[in-house]
Design a protein around this motif. Structure first.
Motif, PDB file in Angstrom:
ATOM      1  N   PRO A 532      40.016  24.916  37.317  1.00 36.77           N
ATOM      2  CA  PRO A 532      40.288  25.381  38.689  1.00 36.77           C
ATOM      3  C   PRO A 532      38.993  25.510  39.481  1.00 36.77           C
ATOM      4  O   PRO A 532      37.921  25.741  38.926  1.00 36.77           O
ATOM      5  N   ALA A 533      39.129  25.357  40.766  1.00 39.86           N
ATOM      6  CA  ALA A 533      37.964  25.494  41.635  1.00 39.86           C
ATOM      7  C   ALA A 533      37.515  26.940  41.685  1.00 39.86           C
ATOM      8  O   ALA A 533      38.224  27.859  41.263  1.00 39.86           O
ATOM      9  N   ALA A 534      36.324  27.145  42.197  1.00 43.16           N
ATOM     10  CA  ALA A 534      35.795  28.501  42.303  1.00 43.16           C
ATOM     11  C   ALA A 534      36.687  29.345  43.202  1.00 43.16           C
ATOM     12  O   ALA A 534      37.353  28.839  44.120  1.00 43.16           O
ATOM     13  N   ALA A 535      36.724  30.658  42.917  1.00 40.02           N
ATOM     14  CA  ALA A 535      37.579  31.564  43.682  1.00 40.02           C
ATOM     15  C   ALA A 535      37.170  31.555  45.151  1.00 40.02           C
ATOM     16  O   ALA A 535      35.978  31.539  45.471  1.00 40.02           O
ATOM     17  N   PRO A 536      38.145  31.546  46.053  1.00 42.50           N
ATOM     18  CA  PRO A 536      37.816  31.556  47.481  1.00 42.50           C
ATOM     19  C   PRO A 536      37.167  32.879  47.879  1.00 42.50           C
ATOM     20  O   PRO A 536      37.317  33.890  47.187  1.00 42.50           O
ATOM     21  N   PRO A 537      36.419  32.886  48.920  1.00 41.87           N
ATOM     22  CA  PRO A 537      35.796  34.133  49.363  1.00 41.87           C
ATOM     23  C   PRO A 537      36.843  35.192  49.680  1.00 41.87           C
ATOM     24  O   PRO A 537      37.958  34.892  50.108  1.00 41.87           O
ATOM     25  N   ALA A 538      36.470  36.460  49.457  1.00 44.34           N
ATOM     26  CA  ALA A 538      37.405  37.570  49.649  1.00 44.34           C
ATOM     27  C   ALA A 538      37.825  37.684  51.109  1.00 44.34           C
ATOM     28  O   ALA A 538      37.011  37.557  52.019  1.00 44.34           O
ATOM     29  N   ARG A 539      39.129  37.927  51.299  1.00 39.88           N
ATOM     30  CA  ARG A 539      39.641  38.114  52.646  1.00 39.88           C
ATOM     31  C   ARG A 539      39.631  39.597  53.014  1.00 39.88           C
ATOM     32  O   ARG A 539      39.451  40.463  52.162  1.00 39.88           O
ATOM     33  N   ASP A 540      39.870  39.874  54.267  1.00 44.34           N
ATOM     34  CA  ASP A 540      39.924  41.268  54.711  1.00 44.34           C
ATOM     35  C   ASP A 540      41.144  41.943  54.125  1.00 44.34           C
ATOM     36  O   ASP A 540      42.174  41.289  53.852  1.00 44.34           O
ATOM     37  N   PRO A 541      41.095  43.247  53.935  1.00 43.00           N
ATOM     38  CA  PRO A 541      42.251  43.985  53.402  1.00 43.00           C
ATOM     39  C   PRO A 541      43.474  43.815  54.289  1.00 43.00           C
ATOM     40  O   PRO A 541      43.369  43.718  55.520  1.00 43.00           O
ATOM     41  N   ILE A 542      44.643  43.815  53.660  1.00 42.61           N
ATOM     42  CA  ILE A 542      45.907  43.663  54.392  1.00 42.61           C
ATOM     43  C   ILE A 542      46.502  45.051  54.594  1.00 42.61           C
ATOM     44  O   ILE A 542      46.849  45.728  53.616  1.00 42.61           O
ATOM     45  N   PRO A 543      46.634  45.506  55.801  1.00 42.38           N
ATOM     46  CA  PRO A 543      47.226  46.837  56.035  1.00 42.38           C
ATOM     47  C   PRO A 543      48.719  46.819  55.752  1.00 42.38           C
ATOM     48  O   PRO A 543      49.359  45.765  55.727  1.00 42.38           O
ATOM     49  N   GLY A 544      49.287  48.014  55.543  1.00 44.42           N
ATOM     50  CA  GLY A 544      50.709  48.091  55.263  1.00 44.42           C
ATOM     51  C   GLY A 544      51.272  49.442  55.602  1.00 44.42           C
ATOM     52  O   GLY A 544      50.550  50.368  55.991  1.00 44.42           O
ATOM     53  N   THR A 545      52.581  49.576  55.462  1.00 47.08           N
ATOM     54  CA  THR A 545      53.279  50.839  55.708  1.00 47.08           C
ATOM     55  C   THR A 545      54.207  51.124  54.553  1.00 47.08           C
ATOM     56  O   THR A 545      54.664  50.212  53.859  1.00 47.08           O
ATOM     57  N   GLY A 546      54.531  52.388  54.348  1.00 45.20           N
ATOM     58  CA  GLY A 546      55.418  52.784  53.285  1.00 45.20           C
ATOM     59  C   GLY A 546      54.813  53.903  52.465  1.00 45.20           C
ATOM     60  O   GLY A 546      53.698  54.389  52.732  1.00 45.20           O
ATOM     61  N   SER A 547      55.547  54.334  51.431  1.00 47.12           N
ATOM     62  CA  SER A 547      55.135  55.445  50.582  1.00 47.12           C
ATOM     63  C   SER A 547      54.794  54.929  49.179  1.00 47.12           C
ATOM     64  O   SER A 547      55.536  54.114  48.616  1.00 47.12           O
ATOM     65  N   ILE A 548      53.708  55.427  48.655  1.00 48.26           N
ATOM     66  CA  ILE A 548      53.250  55.010  47.324  1.00 48.26           C
ATOM     67  C   ILE A 548      52.952  56.242  46.487  1.00 48.26           C
ATOM     68  O   ILE A 548      52.276  57.176  46.965  1.00 48.26           O
ATOM     69  N   LEU A 549      53.467  56.259  45.233  1.00 50.75           N
ATOM     70  CA  LEU A 549      53.153  57.315  44.269  1.00 50.75           C
ATOM     71  C   LEU A 549      52.141  56.763  43.277  1.00 50.75           C
ATOM     72  O   LEU A 549      52.423  55.817  42.553  1.00 50.75           O
TER      73      LEU A 549
END
Length: 668
Positions: A532-549
């Motif tokens: 596989p090719a080298a990993a692509p450069p990191a993208r910006d964080p993806i914002p989201g909504t909802g509840s997480i425990l």
């Protein structure tokens, strides 16, 4: 008397003695006749003289003629006796001659069969028999088996047995004594077979003994002079058979001795084999014991390494999380931004090291996939160069290098162990060169085992260190073998290199010269799949909504994880144990979209927590997380409804992408 007196001085043969004796007898007989003749002439002269004187005289001519005839008859009788004595003496001389030949020939016979053949040959020659046979006795079946037949007509088959029911040989088998038959028609001891072509009427059968052991029977028939066998034949043949008996006894004893020697050698070989088996079993037992101790050591080391890696990953998680949060609020133009990126990169490198530890501890799952070895060599050399500024690293990497199917973490482990070995060999600094190229099995030489045919990737690492002494070259890949002082080496580095390379189906060897350095050659099977090719450069964080425990027993992970999720826009709940998370759901916390669950926790484990959570809220989406590489352990949970697995430490970018994908997925 003269012969006895001068036989040591004058070389006189037996025939010369016979001629001399016969001549003496003739002379004596001549003297007797002449004396009688002269006596008669003298008597006749006296009678003639008396007649001339006128005296009356009577000449008894008839008496004189009868007396002469009587003398002549006596002389003829003497001649006959001399002829008979000469014939008998000739036979005895012939017997002695044959006995001498027999004794000279016995030494050349090396088996019972050859001795029996020799006995038949000499006996027929001595007796004048034209038909002869010799049988050997089998003590197990108590039968006679034909050894050899000589004479006119077809012989019986060699395996034709003769037992005590035989009409001719039954007497010899029963009595073990000589049987001399002058006429088979008149002899009541034997029964003539119902066969008109039976043969000569006279024969002789003699038992053959080897000492006290009955070994066979000699049969002779059909004398050349058409005379029956008599006592003289029996006496002469008994001498031959008796003399042969000594030879047979010696051969029998030699055979018994040889058999005992063979049996002794067999027992000796069996004993030696048993000793060898015991030594081998003892060696295997010691080896297994050593392997068990080694396995126990490795298990203890693995457990320790796994625990260290788990705790270190949690520590890196706290660092990674804080760096990710700081990067969110930093501008790429600020001085601190590059420093934070450098810290994030070091955290990634540290994560790879813990991955190696987990792989060593067997708590990490090996990921076999096509990889580009050049990329791993460059990254590893870059890290090593920062740790040893006094060692210059030179790379000569083939641009068209084949991919290899391997576990990247283990390949990094191989390189680092070789780097450490080279570093220890260059305490004052030096040079290290790494070369990669494509080869085939025909280019691989110096291996102790045959190389499997195919294409290989060759990695050569050469240092300018002190070198390895020749006397220990054969042991450098042995586990726990080290020349370092106690506390400065475990002897596992090169053993690990050997084990990993062998586990990948490859080969490794080393050459060294004292004072000039060491070269390690690693050969890995090439893969037909594309890396596989080298990993692509990191993208910006993806914002989201909802509840997480978020469920984790590490307080630092709970804190930084909660902050990372909050910065992404999620409402975060935290639980420091599985029991607390279950109780929170039971108490009415039912608006949870995603539950991030740590697999390794004290008390209630992650697996047990998952089962209880699914009982309380079957529709909740669960993302597994661990400082261990728990993909194997989580495989069952993934099949049962878990939405994914995330390895600590993870960046906020990667976390946001994983949660975003889970949010888009329908509930199980």
């Amino acid at each position: 008397m003269l012969y006895l007196q001068y036989k040591g001085i004058i070389q006189v043969t037996t025939w010369m003695v016979l001629v001399m004796a016969f001549s003496l007898l003739l002379i004596l007989a001549g003297f007797m006749i002449l004396s009688r003749f002269f006596a008669r002439v003298s008597e006749f002269s006296a009678m003639v003289k008396k007649a001339a004187e006128g005296q009356a005289t009577v000449f008894a001519y008839q008496d004189s003629a009868g007396e002469l005839r009587e003398v002549a008859g006596a002389f003829n009788e003497v001649l006959k006796k001399m002829e008979s004595a000469n014939t008998e003496l000739s036979r005895k001389v012939q017997g002695l001659s044959i006995m001498k030949e027999l004794l000279n020939s016995v030494d050349q016979c090396d088996s019972m069969e050859s001795l029996m053949n020799l006995l038949l040959e000499k006996s027929m020659r001595l007796s004048g028999a034209e038909i002869g046979s010799v049988f050997s006795y089998d003590p197990h079946t108590k039968n006679l088996v034909l050894v050899r037949y000589q004479g006119p007509g077809a012989p019986p088959p060699p395996d034709f047995p003769v037992d005590e029911t035989s009409p001719v040989l039954s007497q010899v088998l029963k009595t073990k004594k000589n049987l001399v038959v002058r006429d088979i028609e008149e002899d009541p001891r034997v029964e003539k077979p119902n066969n008109p072509k039976y043969g000569p009427p006279s024969f002789i059968s003699m038992p053959v003994f080897a000492g006290k052991y009955f070994t066979g029977v000699l049969n002779l028939a059909g004398k050349s002079d058409n005379q029956p066998f008599d006592e003289e034949d029996e006496q002469l043949l008994s001498l031959v058979v008796g003399e042969m008996g000594f030879a047979l006894q010696n051969t029998l004893l030699q055979n018994l001795y040889d058999a005992q020697v063979r049996e002794s050698d067999r027992h000796k070989n069996l004993y030696q084999e048993e000793l060898d088996i015991r030594k081998r079993l003892e060696s295997e037992r010691n080896q297994l014991s050593s392997q068990m101790v080694h396995a126990q050591k490795m298990q203890a080391i693995g457990t320790l390494a796994g625990g260290i890696a788990h705790d270190f990953n949690n520590l890196l998680m706290a660092i990674q999380g804080n760096v990710s949060l700081m990067l969110l609020t930093s501008s790429p133009h600020e001085d601190s931004y590059e420093r934070l990126k450098s810290i994030e990169k070091q955290v990634s490198s540290g994560s790879k090291l813990t991955g190696q530890l987990l792989g060593f501890a067997r708590k990490g799952r090996l990921e076999w996939k096509p990889i580009q070895l050049n990329r791993i060599v460059r990254d590893s050399c870059e890290t090593f160069a920062r740790t040893r500024k006094d060692v210059s690293v030179t790379l000569n990497l083939a641009a068209d290098l084949f991919p290899v199917r391997a576990d990247q973490a283990q390949m990094e482990q191989v390189l680092w162990n070789l780097f450490i070995n080279a570093s220890d060999a260059m305490p004052e600094g030096g040079g290290l060169s790494l070369t990669t190229c494509n080869v085939t099995h025909q280019d691989i030489v110096g291996m102790k085992k045959a190389v499997k045919a195919g294409k290989y990737v060759h990695l050569r690492l050469t240092d300018t260190g002190t070198g390895i002494p020749p006397k220990i070259m054969d042991r450098i890949f042995e586990p726990f073998f080290t020349t370092k002082e106690i506390g400065k080496g475990t002897g596992l580095g090169l053993a690990s290199v050997y084990g990993v390379v062998k586990g990948h189906g490859g080969y490794v060897n080393a050459t060294s010269e004292l004072g000039s350095g060491t070269t390690f050659r690693v050969y890995l099977p090439a893969s037909d799949a594309e890396a596989p090719a080298a990993a692509p450069p990191a993208r910006d964080p993806i914002p989201g909504t909802g509840s997480i425990l978020l469920v984790d027993d590490e307080e630092s992970v709970l804190k930084v994880g909660g902050e990372m999720l909050s910065s992404l826009g999620y409402k975060v709940y935290s639980a420091s144990s599985g029991k607390q998370a279950v109780n929170m759901l039971k108490s009415g916390l039912d608006d949870i979209d995603v539950l991030i669950l740590d697999l390794v926790m004290p008390g209630l484990s992650g697996v047990a927590t998952y089962d209880l959570i699914k009982e309380v809220n079957p529709g909740v989406k669960v993302l597994l997380s661990s400082g261990f590489d728990q993909k194997d352990a989580s495989a069952d949970l993934l099949k049962r409804g878990c939405m994914g697995f995330i390895q600590k430490p993870f960046s906020i970018n990667f976390l946001s992408e994983v949660i975003h994908n889970i949010m888009k997925t329908e509930k199980p």
